[in-house]
Structure formats: C-alpha cells, structure tokens
Scaffold this active site. Structure first.
Site, PDB file in Angstrom:
ATOM      1  N   LYS A 118       0.831  -1.287  -0.002  1.00  0.00           N
ATOM      2  CA  LYS A 118      -0.106   0.035  -0.196  1.00  0.00           C
ATOM      3  C   LYS A 118       0.793   1.152   0.001  1.00  0.00           C
ATOM      4  CE  LYS A 118      -4.035  -2.174  -0.106  1.00  0.00           C
ATOM      5  NZ  LYS A 118      -4.926  -2.252  -1.082  1.00  0.00           N
ATOM      6  N   SER A 372      -3.070 -11.980   5.323  1.00  0.00           N
ATOM      7  CA  SER A 372      -3.456 -12.236   3.638  1.00  0.00           C
ATOM      8  C   SER A 372      -2.362 -12.755   2.804  1.00  0.00           C
ATOM      9  CB  SER A 372      -3.286 -10.488   3.381  1.00  0.00           C
ATOM     10  OG  SER A 372      -2.665  -9.856   3.701  1.00  0.00           O
TER      11      SER A 372
END
Length: 439
Positions: A118, A372
């Site tokens: 991100k 994740s």
C-alpha cells in the site's frame, strides 16, 4: 639513465605536487575551477527540491545532479518516499520443495514507509491528487481514507512527510495494533461498527463524508481529500507502473503464474495487466487468492458474486466472514474490474489453512507474515500443484505478522499450532489438507 637510478627525482616531484596543492588551498579551489563551483552550488540548491520516485533511481538517467535526490555514487534517497519499491523477490524454499515448482514471493513488507504494498498505492494517489490540485502542502489539507489498516498506515506516514494530516476510518474489529500504530503516526482514527457498504456508517462511506464536510467548512482554507483506494484508478496504476515491472525484471520475464488476493483489487489487476498486456505474457496464469467468506472466488470461477456466508442466518460478520484482514470482498471495485477479464482462475483458502501456512513458514523458512500473505501462499501452493514441475509461481508477501498479533496470531496460538513440535520432513500438503492431484 633510468629514474630508478636517481631517487631524488621522486622527492623533487613530490615537493612540486605539494607546492601546487598549497596554492590551491591558499587561493581556494573554487577560484581555480569556477565551473566546478557553479556545479556544486546547483547541486546544493537542487538538494532542497523534492524528487519523488519508487525506490533507487539510476543516476545514468539524470544528467544534472540537481534533478535527482540521489547523490552521485552514494545511493542516498531523498526522504521516506525513496524507500518505496524495488523490494526483493525471494524463493520460499520449503514451498518450492513441497511442490516441485519454484515459488517466489515479492517481499512487499520491506517497503520502507508503511511496510506493505500500500506504500506504492498511497504515494501514487497523493501524487495524482497534487498534480490535480486536490492537495497542496502547507495549506492544512487532510487526507481521509476508509481502510482495515495497511493503506491508512501508508497514508499516515506519507501525509506527515509531505505536509498533510491524516484521518482514518476503520472497522472496530480490526486488530487493535493497527489503530494504535496510526495514533503514534499522528493520524486521527475512528473505529466504527462493522456495517454493509450500503450503510452510510460503513467505514469507507464515513471517510468520504468526513472529507466532504472538511472541504465544505468555511472557517478554513484547507481541503479534505478522500483517497478512495477502492475506486481510485491511481491504485492499480501504481502496481502497473512499479510492481509489475519489478517482477518482470527480477524474473527476467520467466514466470508461469502470478497469484494474489484482492481487497481493492489493485495489486492483482495492475500486475496482471502489465505482465499480460504490456509484456505480452499471454500464457501467464493469473490466479486470485480468496479467503473464505469472500464472493470473488465464485465471480471468477462461475461469473456470480456469491459466498455461502451470504445465506440468511449464517452470517457472523457484516463484511467478509473471515479473520483474514486486507483481502476478500463482496462487491466489484473499479480496480478489480480493470483486470478481472485477465484473471484465469481462483483458489479459495480457509482460515484454518491460512493459520497453518503462517505457522509453517515460521517453522521452516523463518518468515513471519500476516493473514493475507498466508492466504497468498496457500493459493500459490495449490496453483503450483496444477502446473508442470519446474514452473515458476510468483506471489506477494503483504505485511509482517507484527500487525496481526492480537487477532490472527492469537488464534494460531489458540489452535495449539505454536505448541506442536514440527518435524523437518513433515508433509506440507497434509498439514494444509490439500490433495496432490499431480502424481
């Protein structure tokens, strides 16, 4: 007569050099070389400029030192932004040995701002907003975002570095260490009850509303900017511009499958679009790694957005019914849609499989990851088993397990996985409950 026959010649030469050096020191080096002094002053002035890029920049691409934030030959980057990108691609030995394929993982947790992929997205969204005049440093602007953690952390770091404030809205069932970190980074954090996307109180909708309220306020010239990671195309384009090219360069273009999860969908869309469309890897298999409770698996496999947890009376959470954070969703975002037609297959991963994979990687490879990333690795193993031996499969390690201690890793401990003694010759597929169809 040779010079070696007269040692005095060397002494005389040394005295001459020392004499000249003394003159330089007395008159000033800049007076003898005005052009070099001018170049020095240009470099000094240029060092105050902000040159933003993803990772180390090749100095061969820059003629004037003033146009780059890297000092020639030193490898120095300008600010925290310079630590983003060019993350290593590592071979996970235990998974490769178990599958007969080479499983490679992009270590995105080594991005230096927020410690996740991100960072790339946050920086690109901010840069695009600045180019469009939506953000202006020093005006008191605030960046608003709805996130389960990683994007908010990256935005909080970069906001401070570039002269902005950050306001993060997140579900109240997210691991507490994420919101604690955001507080330490100077962001304002709102933890809100979990709600469906149709509810105005949903964390994404709330962030959008907060940004509008800020901009509409008449008592300040500052503006509120809603980053909108789920729908902003600056998300997937960040991966198309950076992550994809890095993977291609690191593998020499020799890869057979790319496996990644989707929350916003930016990573899998951006990387797949670059590899298939820009580099022409038509035979590459792009595979979605999807946690339980997410509807994307069925959307890719059967064309219908549906999860069994959507049945009335079976749902435990209003969002995606999984303990996995960061991936899994029950709607199609603009970012995911940008690459959906290029995705070839999907693998569904249970919470138990993700937990067992996370523990396996600690025991066998010394890799400590979040939920994740564990889902990605399970899906990479399943994908590898469907491919010929020797195939290359690339996936993503998103963030460190240190952001998942109070939830994901706590559950792993409660499962008793940390108490079990691991044998080096244990069977990975048996541990994960995966059947090897390739005999």
């Amino acid at each position: 007569m040779s010079l070696s026959d007269h040692p005095r010649v060397y002494g005389t030469a040394a005295l001459a050099v020392a004499f000249i050096a003394g003159i330089c020191a007395t008159l000033g080096f800049k007076d003898l070389y005005p052009e070099l002094e001018a170049r020095y002053q240009r470099r000094k002035k240029g060092s105050r400029r902000s040159s933003i890029f993803f990772g180390p920049v090749s100095l061969e691409d820059h003629e004037e030192p003033s146009t780059t934030s890297v000092n020639r030959g030193s490898g120095i980057v300008d600010g925290i932004e310079g630590t983003i990108g060019n993350t290593p691609l590592i071979k996970i030995r235990s998974l490769s040995e178990a599958t007969g394929c080479t499983i490679l993982a992009k270590a995105e947790f080594l991005n230096g701002a927020g410690g996740s992929p991100k960072d790339r997205v946050a920086l690109n969204m901010i840069q695009v907003a600045e180019e469009q005049g939506l953000l202006c440093p020093g005006r008191g602007d605030t960046i608003y975002e709805g996130t389960v953690g990683s994007t908010g952390i990256s935005l909080a770091v970069l906001a401070r570095a570039r002269g902005y404030n950050a306001h993060i809205c997140m579900p109240d069932d997210v691991a507490i260490e994420k919101s604690d970190l955001l507080h330490h980074l100077g962001a304002r954090v709102e933890r809100v009850p979990v709600a469906p996307i149709t509810d105005p109180g949903h964390f994404v909708n709330l962030a959008r509303s907060r940004a509008k309220e800020h901009t509409a306020a008449s008592d300040t010239p500052s503006r509120g900017f809603f980053a909108d990671q789920f729908e902003s195309l600056a998300n997937y384009s960040a991966h198309m511009k950076t992550t994809g090219p890095e993977i291609y360069a690191q593998t020499g273009g020799e890869l057979d499958a790319f496996v990644a999860g989707a929350g916003t969908g930016g990573t899998i869309a951006g990387v797949t679009k670059y590899l298939k469309e820009e580099r022409g890897l038509a035979s590459l298999r792009a595979v979605l790694a999807d946690p339980q409770g997410s509807g994307l698996y069925n959307k890719i496999r059967y064309g219908v957005m549906y999860s069994s947890t959507e049945r009335e009376g079976t749902r435990r959470r209003q969002q995606v019914d999984t303990m996995v954070e960061g991936i899994g969703i029950n709607r199609i975002t603009e970012n995911f849609e940008a690459g959906r037609g290029l995705i070839d297959d999907a693998v569904r991963v249970t919470d138990e499989q993700a937990c067992r994979m996370a523990r396996w990687l600690v025991e066998h490879d010394g890799i400590f990851i979040g939920s994740s990333s564990a889902v990605n690795c399970v899906a990479a193993v399943v994908t590898a088993l469907k491919m010929p031996r020797g195939s290359r499969v690339v996936t993503i390690l998103c963030d460190s397990g240190t952001r998942h201690l109070s939830k994901f890793w706590k559950h792993i401990a409660e499962m008793g996985l940390e108490d079990e003694r691991r044998e080096q010759d244990e069977d990975l597929l048996a541990v994960l409950g995966i059947q090897n169809l390739r005999r």
